[in-house]
Design a protein around this motif. Structure first.
Motif, PDB file in Angstrom:
ATOM      1  N   LEU A 121      17.465  84.115 -63.899  1.00 47.51           N
ATOM      2  CA  LEU A 121      17.569  84.026 -62.447  1.00 47.51           C
ATOM      3  C   LEU A 121      18.573  85.034 -61.911  1.00 47.51           C
ATOM      4  CD1 LEU A 121      17.330  82.686 -59.608  1.00 47.51           C
ATOM      5  CD2 LEU A 121      18.974  80.966 -60.405  1.00 47.51           C
ATOM      6  N   SER A 122      18.152  85.758 -60.862  1.00 45.33           N
ATOM      7  CA  SER A 122      19.045  86.639 -60.110  1.00 45.33           C
ATOM      8  C   SER A 122      19.346  85.999 -58.768  1.00 45.33           C
ATOM      9  CB  SER A 122      18.391  88.002 -59.894  1.00 45.33           C
ATOM     10  OG  SER A 122      19.096  88.748 -58.914  1.00 45.33           O
ATOM     11  N   ILE A 123      20.627  85.774 -58.486  1.00 45.84           N
ATOM     12  CA  ILE A 123      21.094  85.234 -57.210  1.00 45.84           C
ATOM     13  C   ILE A 123      21.793  86.388 -56.507  1.00 45.84           C
ATOM     14  CG2 ILE A 123      22.506  83.451 -56.103  1.00 45.84           C
ATOM     15  CD1 ILE A 123      22.472  82.089 -59.005  1.00 45.84           C
ATOM     16  N   ALA A 124      21.122  87.012 -55.559  1.00 47.19           N
ATOM     17  CA  ALA A 124      21.646  88.278 -55.058  1.00 47.19           C
ATOM     18  C   ALA A 124      21.015  88.667 -53.727  1.00 47.19           C
ATOM     19  CB  ALA A 124      21.393  89.379 -56.096  1.00 47.19           C
TER      20      ALA A 124
ATOM     21  N   MET B  66      18.878  92.803 -56.032  1.00 48.40           N
ATOM     22  CA  MET B  66      17.843  92.008 -56.673  1.00 48.40           C
ATOM     23  C   MET B  66      16.749  92.881 -57.289  1.00 48.40           C
ATOM     24  SD  MET B  66      15.795  88.863 -55.002  1.00 48.40           S
ATOM     25  CE  MET B  66      17.294  87.877 -55.029  1.00 48.40           C
ATOM     26  N   GLN B  67      16.435  93.999 -56.636  1.00 47.76           N
ATOM     27  CA  GLN B  67      15.387  94.869 -57.173  1.00 47.76           C
ATOM     28  C   GLN B  67      15.775  95.420 -58.544  1.00 47.76           C
ATOM     29  OE1 GLN B  67      16.223  94.568 -54.071  1.00 47.76           O
ATOM     30  NE2 GLN B  67      14.459  94.790 -52.711  1.00 47.76           N
ATOM     31  N   ALA B  68      17.017  95.849 -58.701  1.00 48.59           N
ATOM     32  CA  ALA B  68      17.475  96.336 -60.004  1.00 48.59           C
ATOM     33  C   ALA B  68      17.452  95.221 -61.035  1.00 48.59           C
ATOM     34  CB  ALA B  68      18.889  96.908 -59.885  1.00 48.59           C
ATOM     35  N   ASP B  69      17.833  94.013 -60.618  1.00 49.11           N
ATOM     36  CA  ASP B  69      17.824  92.875 -61.534  1.00 49.11           C
ATOM     37  C   ASP B  69      16.415  92.587 -62.042  1.00 49.11           C
ATOM     38  OD1 ASP B  69      20.522  92.655 -61.034  1.00 49.11           O
ATOM     39  OD2 ASP B  69      20.353  90.880 -59.758  1.00 49.11           O
TER      40      ASP B  69
ATOM     41  N   THR C  18      24.900  86.259 -60.640  1.00 46.35           N
ATOM     42  CA  THR C  18      25.115  86.483 -59.214  1.00 46.35           C
ATOM     43  C   THR C  18      25.401  87.951 -58.977  1.00 46.35           C
ATOM     44  OG1 THR C  18      27.496  86.027 -59.351  1.00 46.35           O
ATOM     45  CG2 THR C  18      26.037  84.160 -58.848  1.00 46.35           C
ATOM     46  N   GLY C  19      25.007  88.425 -57.786  1.00 51.24           N
ATOM     47  CA  GLY C  19      25.314  89.783 -57.359  1.00 51.24           C
ATOM     48  C   GLY C  19      25.979  89.730 -56.000  1.00 51.24           C
TER      49      GLY C  19
ATOM     50  N   SER D 238      24.690  93.848 -65.788  1.00 53.34           N
ATOM     51  CA  SER D 238      24.825  92.390 -65.740  1.00 53.34           C
ATOM     52  C   SER D 238      23.467  91.709 -65.868  1.00 53.34           C
ATOM     53  CB  SER D 238      25.535  91.955 -64.455  1.00 53.34           C
ATOM     54  OG  SER D 238      24.852  92.388 -63.301  1.00 53.34           O
ATOM     55  N   ALA D 239      22.417  92.318 -65.296  1.00 53.84           N
ATOM     56  CA  ALA D 239      21.073  91.753 -65.417  1.00 53.84           C
ATOM     57  C   ALA D 239      20.561  91.838 -66.843  1.00 53.84           C
ATOM     58  CB  ALA D 239      20.117  92.475 -64.472  1.00 53.84           C
ATOM     59  N   CYS D 240      20.855  92.950 -67.523  1.00 54.22           N
ATOM     60  CA  CYS D 240      20.450  93.091 -68.913  1.00 54.22           C
ATOM     61  C   CYS D 240      21.130  92.052 -69.783  1.00 54.22           C
ATOM     62  CB  CYS D 240      20.774  94.500 -69.417  1.00 54.22           C
ATOM     63  SG  CYS D 240      20.234  94.809 -71.116  1.00 54.22           S
ATOM     64  N   ILE D 241      22.421  91.859 -69.580  1.00 54.26           N
ATOM     65  CA  ILE D 241      23.152  90.845 -70.342  1.00 54.26           C
ATOM     66  C   ILE D 241      22.571  89.456 -70.079  1.00 54.26           C
ATOM     67  CG2 ILE D 241      25.388  89.687 -70.596  1.00 54.26           C
ATOM     68  CD1 ILE D 241      26.654  92.460 -69.883  1.00 54.26           C
TER      69      ILE D 241
END
Length: 265
Positions: A9-12, A22-25, A80-81, A219-222
């Motif tokens: 989940l991306s919260i951004a 969010m697009q990068a995530d 989170t972003g 951070s999204a990769c991790i």
């Protein structure tokens, strides 16, 4: 077999230019073979030249997105972003306490590459007091770490001291990104793990303006790796290698701080 596939989940916030947020995530998680879900908290009018406008979403719709995901999916890690303002931070914190979405990676996004502020002053306090204590990993760059710790970071020993302070604030693990140091040869990051062990990661400095979204991407990769059950140290090392590849294998998009190449492997 339902929900056996790893989900994150991306919260951004949304980046209309597609390079960060969010697009990068989403692009990163997809490349790591993890199903990506989203809680959108803000919208930006943004391109590689800068952020022209932004709008935080109402707390009600933010909370409804959390509830909707919890009712159907099995989120195994989240991040989170951009969180915009204190009301948004507090809403996100309340929902993270209510739902078990696995390990939490906090990327304390404060300023866009073009210089636009993405987090209000009162929101910084909310991040420090409420969000960081929930974090399994916090991933600030040097300017963000200075704001969060009230320390001036001008050396590697200063990075180590800041990481220890962030851990004392409640974050279990810390990845302190050193890309802002004026080192022409390498970008060095410091990692402090929950068990007290630490290590440095280094990658060659690449002369390019196409680094928009690096913090979101690592951070999204991790987060994606954690969703697959990868151990924290290995997830961090994979994130470092992936973002280095996205910078090295550049694509030419936009006239300003261009995006990364998320197809890179």
């Amino acid at each position: 077999m339902i929900n056996e596939f790893p989900q994150a989940l991306s919260i951004a916030g949304s980046d209309s230019g597609g390079g960060a947020g969010m697009q990068a995530d989403l692009k990163t998680m997809q490349m790591r073979h993890v199903f990506a879900t989203t809680v959108l908290v803000a919208i930006t009018a943004q391109n590689t030249l800068g952020v022209q406008d932004s709008l935080a979403l109402p707390p009600k719709i933010i909370s409804e997105q959390f509830a909707s995901l919890n009712a159907d999916l099995k989120i195994r890690a989240c991040k989170t972003g951009m969180l915009a303002d204190s009301e948004t931070v507090e809403t996100v914190v309340q929902n993270l306490k209510q739902y078990d979405f696995g390990p939490l990676v906090v990327d304390p996004v404060m300023v866009a590459k073009g210089g636009a502020r993405l987090l209000t002053d009162d929101a910084v306090k909310a991040v420090k007091d409420q969000l960081i204590p929930l974090a399994d990993l916090v991933t600030p760059n040097l300017p963000e770490a200075q704001v969060l710790t009230d320390l001036e970071i001008t050396s590697t020993s200063g990075m180590e001291a800041a990481a220890k302070k962030l851990q004392a604030m409640g974050a279990k693990n810390v990845l302190l990104k050193g890309g802002h140091f004026n080192d022409a040869k390498a970008a060095r990051d410091f990692v402090l793990l929950e068990d007290g062990t630490s290590f440095w990661m280094s990658s060659p400095r690449i002369a390019t303006k196409r680094t928009h979204g690096t913090g979101d991407t690592i951070s999204a990769c991790i987060t994606a790796e954690l969703a697959k059950g990868v151990a924290m140290e290995n997830a961090i090392r994979t994130g470092k290698a992936y973002v280095e590849a996205t910078i090295r294998d550049t694509i030419q998009v936009g006239h300003g701080h261009g995006p990364l190449n998320h197809w890179a492997v």
